[in-house]
Every structure is written in structure tokens, then in C-alpha cells.
Design an enzyme around this catalytic site. Structure first.
Site, mmCIF file in Angstrom:
data_model
loop_
_atom_site.group_PDB
_atom_site.id
_atom_site.type_symbol
_atom_site.label_atom_id
_atom_site.label_comp_id
_atom_site.label_asym_id
_atom_site.label_seq_id
_atom_site.Cartn_x
_atom_site.Cartn_y
_atom_site.Cartn_z
ATOM 1 N N THR A 70 0.849 -1.202 0.000
ATOM 2 C CA THR A 70 0.000 0.000 0.000
ATOM 3 C C THR A 70 0.881 1.247 0.000
ATOM 4 O O THR A 70 0.637 2.192 -0.760
ATOM 5 C CB THR A 70 -0.931 -0.007 1.239
ATOM 6 O OG1 THR A 70 -1.739 -1.186 1.185
ATOM 7 C CG2 THR A 70 -1.817 1.222 1.281
ATOM 8 N N ASN A 149 -5.738 -9.967 -7.141
ATOM 9 C CA ASN A 149 -5.722 -10.674 -5.868
ATOM 10 C C ASN A 149 -6.973 -11.518 -5.643
ATOM 11 O O ASN A 149 -6.926 -12.541 -4.972
ATOM 12 C CB ASN A 149 -5.564 -9.685 -4.701
ATOM 13 C CG ASN A 149 -6.443 -8.473 -4.847
ATOM 14 O OD1 ASN A 149 -6.339 -7.739 -5.819
ATOM 15 N ND2 ASN A 149 -7.325 -8.262 -3.894
ATOM 16 N N GLN A 179 0.728 -9.700 -6.073
ATOM 17 C CA GLN A 179 0.344 -11.115 -6.116
ATOM 18 C C GLN A 179 1.221 -11.940 -7.039
ATOM 19 O O GLN A 179 1.158 -13.172 -6.998
ATOM 20 C CB GLN A 179 -1.129 -11.252 -6.547
ATOM 21 C CG GLN A 179 -2.118 -10.682 -5.549
ATOM 22 C CD GLN A 179 -2.154 -11.447 -4.220
ATOM 23 O OE1 GLN A 179 -1.648 -12.574 -4.108
ATOM 24 N NE2 GLN A 179 -2.743 -10.843 -3.203
ATOM 25 N N SER A 201 4.923 -6.642 -1.750
ATOM 26 C CA SER A 201 4.897 -6.685 -0.297
ATOM 27 C C SER A 201 5.529 -7.974 0.212
ATOM 28 O O SER A 201 5.411 -9.015 -0.440
ATOM 29 C CB SER A 201 3.415 -6.681 0.079
ATOM 30 O OG SER A 201 3.233 -6.395 1.413
ATOM 31 N N GLY A 202 6.147 -7.925 1.392
ATOM 32 C CA GLY A 202 6.792 -9.122 1.940
ATOM 33 C C GLY A 202 5.824 -10.206 2.362
ATOM 34 O O GLY A 202 6.080 -11.392 2.165
ATOM 35 N N THR A 239 14.471 5.245 9.675
ATOM 36 C CA THR A 239 15.497 4.210 9.849
ATOM 37 C C THR A 239 15.037 2.909 9.199
ATOM 38 O O THR A 239 13.897 2.492 9.381
ATOM 39 C CB THR A 239 15.760 3.997 11.364
ATOM 40 O OG1 THR A 239 16.124 5.263 11.907
ATOM 41 C CG2 THR A 239 16.867 2.990 11.600
ATOM 42 N N CYS A 327 -17.731 -8.839 2.023
ATOM 43 C CA CYS A 327 -18.489 -9.091 3.255
ATOM 44 C C CYS A 327 -17.575 -9.307 4.447
ATOM 45 O O CYS A 327 -17.858 -8.867 5.546
ATOM 46 C CB CYS A 327 -19.367 -10.320 3.094
ATOM 47 S SG CYS A 327 -20.584 -10.117 1.807
HETATM 48 N N1 PLP Z 1 -2.066 -4.878 -3.964
HETATM 49 C C1 PLP Z 1 -2.560 -6.108 -4.093
HETATM 50 C C2 PLP Z 1 -2.786 -6.664 -5.455
HETATM 51 C C3 PLP Z 1 -2.857 -6.872 -2.958
HETATM 52 O O1 PLP Z 1 -3.335 -8.101 -3.099
HETATM 53 C C4 PLP Z 1 -2.634 -6.307 -1.689
HETATM 54 C C5 PLP Z 1 -2.999 -7.044 -0.469
HETATM 55 O O2 PLP Z 1 -3.894 -7.871 -0.471
HETATM 56 C C6 PLP Z 1 -2.107 -5.016 -1.615
HETATM 57 C C7 PLP Z 1 -1.822 -4.330 -2.769
HETATM 58 C C8 PLP Z 1 -1.824 -4.363 -0.294
HETATM 59 O O3 PLP Z 1 -0.746 -4.996 0.299
HETATM 60 P P1 PLP Z 1 -0.220 -4.571 1.736
HETATM 61 O O4 PLP Z 1 -1.089 -5.266 2.712
HETATM 62 O O5 PLP Z 1 1.192 -5.057 1.784
HETATM 63 O O6 PLP Z 1 -0.299 -3.108 1.842
#
Ligand code: PLP
Length: 403
Positions: A70, A149, A179, A201-202, A239, A327
Site C-alpha cells: 500500500t 488478488n 500477487q 509486499s513481503g 530508519t 463481506c
Molecule cells: N495490492 C494487491 C494486489 C494486494 O493483493 C494487496 C494485499 O492484499 C495489496 C496491494 C496491499 O498490500 P499490503 O497489505 O502489503 O499493503
């Protein structure tokens, strides 16, 4: 417990924990400090950055460590906007994760024109629509996700970036690859060589939550988003989260070591789950079936029942999956992705996503296949949208026509 919700998050790999542990326990020094133990940490940080870059086919100085996807998406989109205020149009898709869509919509509220490109019923992007929306000299950024996702549908990023750059090479191209990283091939020196910005993302790749990556191609005009210290070459103050950065680098190395075998196994298990469900239960559709899809994702629409009910029932069998709709996150609105794909009303609320990882076992898939038909049958027996006499969705013809 069967965990089959890996598009939501993944288990941290034991090897990743091992790699991180020294940086939590003893090597806790601030990498910017000037004494010897800190220099060791600085060296480990440099090595992690180089390793992540090597796996993506880019330079180490093009890797920016963030806290999550994000943040990476926000930094990419707001950073692009701040660097070129004359360009006022952003193009994205209707099926992006909110971490892109809501950032674009916020810019929309600040006066930008936002084009959200639709998809067809299989989830394929309207590429001609994207081409029509491009405005030479006016489009600032195109942000199109690599893999969805919810459905796992994969967009042809190489083709899209080529199209965009042919129209106007100054338009920045961003892809949210949260993803797809470690699951699909990504080469920023090869097919993705014209991609300017890429986020992930990790915690989707067996590293912990709290670390992300933004690739910024050298020379791409992107203003810093988080002002502060000199860290990350002055592009993101704060940091560095050394243990987690070590963790994400180790997670990428691990994935690369076993990539082919893992993907072959995951694909086989996903296909087994899919065909087992579809062939044993009537009125089930696979969302995204007609499009290229991620090997680990299965999103099914079960006509005439609620995804929430399915999840509760699965939970009773200690199976953790996810609803295709919003939901689960406290909203009763159907998923914006499935809505964009025009999944029929009686099915959109009954969507469930199974997402596998390299830790998913054959026994787990067999267990899901064993219990799932009973869950669906029970819920349908109680559903006002199910015609118990005809054993089909109530008003079946109507919704077929609507679709
Ligand atoms: N983008 C996609 C395609 C995702 O699937 C997700 C999380 O589900 C995100 C962004 C957001 O990831 P994060 O939780 O690391 O901010």
C-alpha cells in the site's frame, strides 16, 4: 487447520525467520551509525538490496524499501503526480486493489481525471479502451496490476507497457505486482524493461508483514513521498527496517531456489481442487476461467448461497479461505472485481477464493474436496434463492438472461 488464503497473507518461512533473527537479537544497530557493528548491518542491508534487485533484473539503487505494498503504491502514484503537475490524467483499471484504486480516486477528488478501464466477463482488460484513453502530453501515469488478488487473472503487462510507451514515452507505467512476484516471471531488464514503477509486499511471499518494495526505474520522475532523513537515497526517510528487509530478500531467494517445482505442484493442486469442485457440484462457475490466471488462485461462484455462510461452514472444519466479496471486511457490498466482471447477482454473493502456497498439501486439498459439496448442499437447502424442487437456482432463466 488448513490455511488456503495465501493471497491474503502467507506464513513466514522458517528460513526467513532464521535469516532475520540475528538482526532482531544482536545485530540491532542503526545502519547509518559510524561504528563497526553498524557497518556490518549496513553491509547486510546493501547485500539484501542487491539480492532483491538481482531477482527482479534491476539495479540495487532502483529498489526502495517501504512498509507494505500500500505504501509502495501510494509513493509511486502520489510521487509521480508531484513530479509532473502539468499532466492531469491517470489511467487505471476497475479491478485494482484499493491500494491503487483509492489512491487514484483521491487524486480524482483533487482535480485529476481518472480513467478506470473495464474488464470483460472473464476478467480480461479492455486493451482497446485503454488505448483510447491514452492522451499524449496529458496522461501522467498508467497503473495496471500484474495479477488480480481476487481472481488471479493476469494482465499482459509487457504488451500494455509497449502500447503506452508507443503513444507517449513520457507516460509513466506502474504495476502492482503484489500477487505475482515470485510466482510469475518478472524481468525488469527483459519483458518488463519499459515498466517504470513496480510494487509488492513481503507478507505475500513468506516474509513478514511490515516490509514492501517499490522499484523506481533510474531517471523516472517520482518525487519522494515520505520526507525525513537521508535513508533510501533521500527518497524515503526513516530508519531502515533491517530485519524485515533481510527477511524479504531471503524470501525471494528461497522462492527462486524452488520456483519451478513449487509452481508445478501448486498448479497441479489448484487444478485438482478446481476440477473436483466443478465436476461434483452443480451451478458453480470459476471466476476468471476464460483468462490467463495465477497458478495458485481459485475463485468460484456458488449460485444461490452467501460467501459468508460458506466461510463460516469452512471455518467449522478448520479451513481458512476467503470470500470473493467484501463481506468479510464488514461491508455487504459485493466485490468490485466481480461486479466489474458482471458476475450474476445470485452468484456474486456466493463467491469464495482459495489461494494456495508452497506449503499447501495434497491431503489438505483432498479434505476440502471431501467437505465442500456437503457445505454447499446444506446452505442451498436453506437458501430462498435455491429451487429445492428443481434443484437449481430459483428463477434460473432470469439471471442467465441478465448475464
Ligand atoms: N495490492 C494487491 C494486489 C494486494 O493483493 C494487496 C494485499 O492484499 C495489496 C496491494 C496491499 O498490500 P499490503 O497489505 O502489503 O499493503
Amino acid at each position: 487447520m488448513i490455511y488456503i488464503d495465501n493471497n491474503a497473507t502467507t506464513a513466514v518461512a522458517p528460513e526467513v525467520v532464521d535469516a532475520m533473527r540475528p538482526y532482531l537479537e544482536s545485530e540491532y544497530y542503526n545502519p547509518s551509525s559510524l561504528y563497526e557493528p553498524a557497518e556490518k548491518v549496513q553491509k547486510a542491508l546493501r547485500a539484501a538490496r542487491s539480492s532483491v534487485a538481482a531477482h527482479l533484473g534491476c539495479r540495487a539503487d532502483e529498489i526502495l524499501f517501504t512498509s507494505c505494498a500500500t505504501e509502495s503504491n501510494n509513493a509511486a502514484i502520489f510521487g509521480a503526480a508531484a513530479s509532473n503537475p502539468k499532466r492531469r490524467q491517470i489511467i487505471t483499471t476497475r479491478v485494482e486493489h484499493p491500494a491503487v484504486l483509492e489512491v487514484c480516486r483521491e487524486l480524482g477528488r483533487r482535480g485529476y481525471t481518472i480513467a478506470e478501464i473495464p474488464v470483460d466477463t472473464a476478467g480480461n482488460l479492455d486493451i482497446a479502451g485503454l488505448a483510447r484513453a491514452l492522451t499524449p502530453g496529458g496522461t501522467l501515469l498508467v497503473s495496471v496490476m500484474h495479477a488480480n488478488n481476487e481472481t488471479g487473472v493476469v494482465f499482459p503487462v509487457e504488451r500494455l507497457v509497449r502500447l503506452v510507451k508507443q503513444v507517449d514515452p513520457a507516460i509513466l507505467f506502474h504495476t502492482d505486482a503484489t500477487q505475482s512476484v515470485t510466482k510469475l516471471p518478472i524481468d525488469l531488464a527483459g519483458e518488463f524493461r519499459e515498466v517504470d514503477l513496480l510494487s509488492f509486499s513481503g507478507h505475500k511471499i513468506h516474509a513478514p508483514k511490515g516490509v514492501g518494495v517499490l522499484f523506481i526505474r533510474r531517471g523516472a520522475p517520482v518525487r519522494p513521498f515520505l520526507f525525513g532523513g537521508h535513508q533510501e537515497s533521500g527518497r524515503r526517510g526513516g530508519t531502515e527496517n533491517v530485519p524485515y528487509i533481510i527477511g524479504i530478500a531471503r524470501a525471494m531467494e528461497l522462492a527462486a531456489e524452488t520456483h519451478e517445482a513449487d509452481i508445478a505442484r501448486i498448479t497441479r493442486l489448484r487444478d485438482k481442487l478446481e476440477s473436483g469442485i466443478v465436476s461434483n457440484i452443480p451451478y458453480i462457475e470459476v471466476n476468471g476461467k476464460g483468462a490467463p490466471r495465477m497458478p495458485n488462485t481459485l475463485n468460484i461462484a456458488c449460485h444461490s448461497i452467501e460467501g459468508e455462510g460458506i466461510l463460516y461452514s469452512l471455518n467449522e472444519y478448520k479451513i481458512c479461505a476467503s470470500s470473493g466479496s467484501a463481506c468479510t471486511s464488514g461491508s455487504l457490498d459485493p466485490s468490485h472485481v466481480l461486479t466489474a466482471m458482471r458476475v450474476p447477482f445470485t452468484a456474486i454473493h456466493g463467491s469464495v477464493r482459495f489461494s494456495l502456497s508452497r506449503y499447501t498439501t495434497e491431503e489438505e486439498i483432498d479434505r476440502i474436496l471431501e467437505v465442500f459439496p456437503g457445505i454447499v448442499a446444506n446452505l442451498r437447502a436453506m437458501s430462498p434463492y435455491w429451487d429445492k424442487e428443481k434443484n437449481e437456482p430459483a428463477g434460473f432463466r432470469n439471471w442467465t438472461e441478465k448475464k
